[in-house]
Write a protein that holds these residues in place. Structure first.
Motif, PDB file in Angstrom:
ATOM      1  N   LEU A  84       0.139  -5.466  -2.568  1.00 37.63           N
ATOM      2  CA  LEU A  84       1.369  -5.615  -3.161  1.00 37.63           C
ATOM      3  C   LEU A  84       2.136  -6.935  -2.611  1.00 37.63           C
ATOM      4  N   ASP A  85       2.077  -6.839  -1.297  1.00 37.85           N
ATOM      5  CA  ASP A  85       2.542  -7.753  -0.453  1.00 37.85           C
ATOM      6  C   ASP A  85       1.739  -9.167  -0.900  1.00 37.85           C
ATOM      7  N   ALA A  86       0.541  -9.046  -0.753  1.00 38.65           N
ATOM      8  CA  ALA A  86      -0.353 -10.243  -1.086  1.00 38.65           C
ATOM      9  C   ALA A  86      -0.134 -10.916  -2.368  1.00 38.65           C
ATOM     10  N   ARG A 130       0.348   6.471   3.258  1.00 38.58           N
ATOM     11  CA  ARG A 130      -0.983   6.777   3.030  1.00 38.58           C
ATOM     12  C   ARG A 130      -1.279   5.583   2.081  1.00 38.58           C
ATOM     13  N   LEU A 131      -0.826   4.992   1.556  1.00 45.45           N
ATOM     14  CA  LEU A 131      -0.978   3.798   0.622  1.00 45.45           C
ATOM     15  C   LEU A 131      -0.779   2.605   1.234  1.00 45.45           C
ATOM     16  N   ARG A 132      -1.218   2.585   2.417  1.00 45.05           N
ATOM     17  CA  ARG A 132      -0.896   1.293   3.310  1.00 45.05           C
ATOM     18  C   ARG A 132      -1.782  -0.179   2.585  1.00 45.05           C
ATOM     19  N   ARG A 133      -3.022   0.242   2.297  1.00 43.74           N
ATOM     20  CA  ARG A 133      -3.699  -0.727   1.446  1.00 43.74           C
ATOM     21  C   ARG A 133      -2.958  -1.161   0.159  1.00 43.74           C
ATOM     22  N   ALA A 134      -2.429  -0.157  -0.432  1.00 44.58           N
ATOM     23  CA  ALA A 134      -1.678  -0.680  -1.845  1.00 44.58           C
ATOM     24  C   ALA A 134      -0.530  -1.606  -1.354  1.00 44.58           C
ATOM     25  N   VAL A 135       0.016  -1.261  -0.290  1.00 40.78           N
ATOM     26  CA  VAL A 135       1.260  -2.007   0.320  1.00 40.78           C
ATOM     27  C   VAL A 135       0.588  -3.439   0.443  1.00 40.78           C
ATOM     28  N   ALA A 168      -5.736 -16.219  -6.983  1.00 45.63           N
ATOM     29  CA  ALA A 168      -6.395 -16.878  -5.730  1.00 45.63           C
ATOM     30  C   ALA A 168      -5.847 -16.642  -4.512  1.00 45.63           C
ATOM     31  N   MET A 169      -4.443 -17.004  -4.738  1.00 42.72           N
ATOM     32  CA  MET A 169      -3.521 -17.047  -3.508  1.00 42.72           C
ATOM     33  C   MET A 169      -3.830 -15.654  -2.810  1.00 42.72           C
ATOM     34  N   THR A 170      -3.635 -14.503  -3.764  1.00 47.51           N
ATOM     35  CA  THR A 170      -3.730 -13.272  -3.403  1.00 47.51           C
ATOM     36  C   THR A 170      -4.926 -12.761  -2.875  1.00 47.51           C
ATOM     37  N   GLY A 171      -6.071 -13.353  -3.383  1.00 51.96           N
ATOM     38  CA  GLY A 171      -7.409 -13.147  -2.809  1.00 51.96           C
ATOM     39  C   GLY A 171      -7.732 -13.659  -1.292  1.00 51.96           C
ATOM     40  N   VAL A 172      -7.125 -15.030  -1.219  1.00 52.28           N
ATOM     41  CA  VAL A 172      -7.321 -15.601   0.029  1.00 52.28           C
ATOM     42  C   VAL A 172      -6.446 -14.783   1.149  1.00 52.28           C
ATOM     43  N   ARG A 173      -5.103 -14.338   0.824  1.00 57.09           N
ATOM     44  CA  ARG A 173      -4.439 -13.523   1.674  1.00 57.09           C
ATOM     45  C   ARG A 173      -5.139 -12.324   2.078  1.00 57.09           C
ATOM     46  N   LEU A 174      -5.961 -11.293   1.113  1.00 57.28           N
ATOM     47  CA  LEU A 174      -6.626 -10.206   1.503  1.00 57.28           C
ATOM     48  C   LEU A 174      -7.752 -10.608   2.305  1.00 57.28           C
ATOM     49  N   LEU A 175      -8.444 -11.553   1.841  1.00 55.36           N
ATOM     50  CA  LEU A 175      -9.791 -12.001   2.779  1.00 55.36           C
ATOM     51  C   LEU A 175      -9.306 -12.250   4.210  1.00 55.36           C
ATOM     52  N   ALA A 176      -7.944 -13.036   4.255  1.00 50.55           N
ATOM     53  CA  ALA A 176      -7.689 -13.363   5.518  1.00 50.55           C
ATOM     54  C   ALA A 176      -7.456 -12.174   6.420  1.00 50.55           C
ATOM     55  N   LEU A 177      -6.785 -11.092   5.839  1.00 46.43           N
ATOM     56  CA  LEU A 177      -6.544  -9.834   6.503  1.00 46.43           C
ATOM     57  C   LEU A 177      -7.876  -9.021   6.792  1.00 46.43           C
ATOM     58  N   TYR A 178      -8.880  -8.991   5.969  1.00 51.06           N
ATOM     59  CA  TYR A 178      -9.936  -8.501   6.216  1.00 51.06           C
ATOM     60  C   TYR A 178     -10.886  -9.098   7.123  1.00 51.06           C
ATOM     61  N   ARG A 179     -11.091 -10.405   7.283  1.00 53.87           N
ATOM     62  CA  ARG A 179     -11.823 -10.976   8.181  1.00 53.87           C
ATOM     63  C   ARG A 179     -10.929 -11.283   9.377  1.00 53.87           C
ATOM     64  N   ARG A 180      -9.492 -10.791   9.346  1.00 52.43           N
ATOM     65  CA  ARG A 180      -8.783 -11.453  10.545  1.00 52.43           C
ATOM     66  C   ARG A 180      -8.720 -12.880  11.027  1.00 52.43           C
ATOM     67  N   TRP A 181      -8.441 -13.304   9.912  1.00 51.76           N
ATOM     68  CA  TRP A 181      -8.164 -15.064  10.287  1.00 51.76           C
ATOM     69  C   TRP A 181      -6.832 -15.196  10.782  1.00 51.76           C
ATOM     70  N   ALA A 240       1.556 -18.399   5.495  1.00 55.76           N
ATOM     71  CA  ALA A 240       2.544 -19.542   4.869  1.00 55.76           C
ATOM     72  C   ALA A 240       1.455 -20.439   4.648  1.00 55.76           C
ATOM     73  N   VAL A 241       0.415 -20.793   5.214  1.00 61.05           N
ATOM     74  CA  VAL A 241      -0.769 -21.822   4.853  1.00 61.05           C
ATOM     75  C   VAL A 241      -1.244 -21.494   3.476  1.00 61.05           C
ATOM     76  N   VAL A 242      -1.433 -20.283   3.070  1.00 61.63           N
ATOM     77  CA  VAL A 242      -1.670 -19.750   1.828  1.00 61.63           C
ATOM     78  C   VAL A 242      -0.944 -20.338   0.776  1.00 61.63           C
ATOM     79  N   ALA A 243       0.432 -19.825   1.018  1.00 57.61           N
ATOM     80  CA  ALA A 243       1.592 -20.307   0.049  1.00 57.61           C
ATOM     81  C   ALA A 243       1.778 -21.746  -0.053  1.00 57.61           C
ATOM     82  N   LEU A 244       1.647 -22.670   0.997  1.00 58.96           N
ATOM     83  CA  LEU A 244       1.702 -23.810   0.853  1.00 58.96           C
ATOM     84  C   LEU A 244       0.463 -24.430   0.033  1.00 58.96           C
TER      85      LEU A 244
END
Length: 204
Positions: free
Chosen positions: A96-98, A88-93, A184-197, A154-158
């Motif tokens: 955490l992954d980001a 039920r905490l998928r968003r939290a997961v 910033a990397m965490t934010g970009v990763r979450l934004l990519a998930l939200y915007r389905r990049w 991987a692009v975010v990490a690089l």
């Protein structure tokens, strides 16, 4: 962030985040307790083991410092027993992954630079540190690795590793700039998930 304790804290937070992610994937595949613990361990520490082997730091921290495997196994077992609540905490997961992506990229890149790896190589080591565990997790659970098929990961990490390398070269790699880079990397990763990049794929 440049102090040993700060790096340790960032590393262990990243370990916990990726252990939760790996264990969650293993639970979804209906693996037993050992399987969940093993996948969580590999997801959490696979990237760090790869990093240490590449830079010649042996034995890897995953085997020489008890705090790393204990953190990974503890979190994995907790997910096994608490997965109904955890699901039920998928968003939290995902958060955490980001966060783990950002933290592992920073620590992996810094350790490579400290070991004398040239800047380009350090960027690659930082990226591999961040994505190595996820690659192993997906392979163990019978999935095509996410980082190879759709996600901007991987692009975010690089890109983040390049920023960390640049900050170090400019002698600006203090705690605050590195923390901002990880955030910033965490934010970009979450934004990519939200915007389905996603990265482009070849036309059929």
């Amino acid at each position: 962030m440049t102090g040993s304790y700060s790096l340790l804290a960032a590393d262990l937070i990243g370990v916990a985040a990726f252990a939760a992610s790996g264990a969650s994937a293993a639970v979804a595949k209906r693996l037993d307790l050992f399987g969940v613990g093993f996948v969580g361990f590999v997801a959490a520490l696979g990237g760090g083991i790869l990093r240490d082997l590449v830079i010649g730091s042996v034995p890897p921290l995953a085997f020489s410092d008890w705090r790393y495997p204990v953190t990974a196994v503890f979190v994995s077992v907790a997910v096994f027993y608490l997965h109904p609540q955890f699901n039920r905490l998928r968003r939290a997961v995902l958060l955490l992954d980001a966060a783990g992506l950002g933290l592992f990229t920073v620590t992996g890149t810094l350790k490579a630079l400290d070991a004398g790896v040239p800047p380009v190589g350090s960027c690659l080591v930082g990226m591999l540190t961040a994505i190595g565990g996820g690659l192993a997790r997906d392979l163990l659970t019978g999935e095509i690795p996410v980082v190879l098929q759709r996600d901007i990961y991987a692009v975010v990490a690089l890109g983040g590793a390049a920023v960390v390398t640049g900050l170090t070269w400019l002698d600006l790699a203090g705690r605050v700039p590195l923390a901002i880079a990880a955030a910033a990397m965490t934010g970009v990763r979450l934004l990519a998930l939200y915007r389905r990049w996603s990265a482009p794929v070849a036309a059929p």
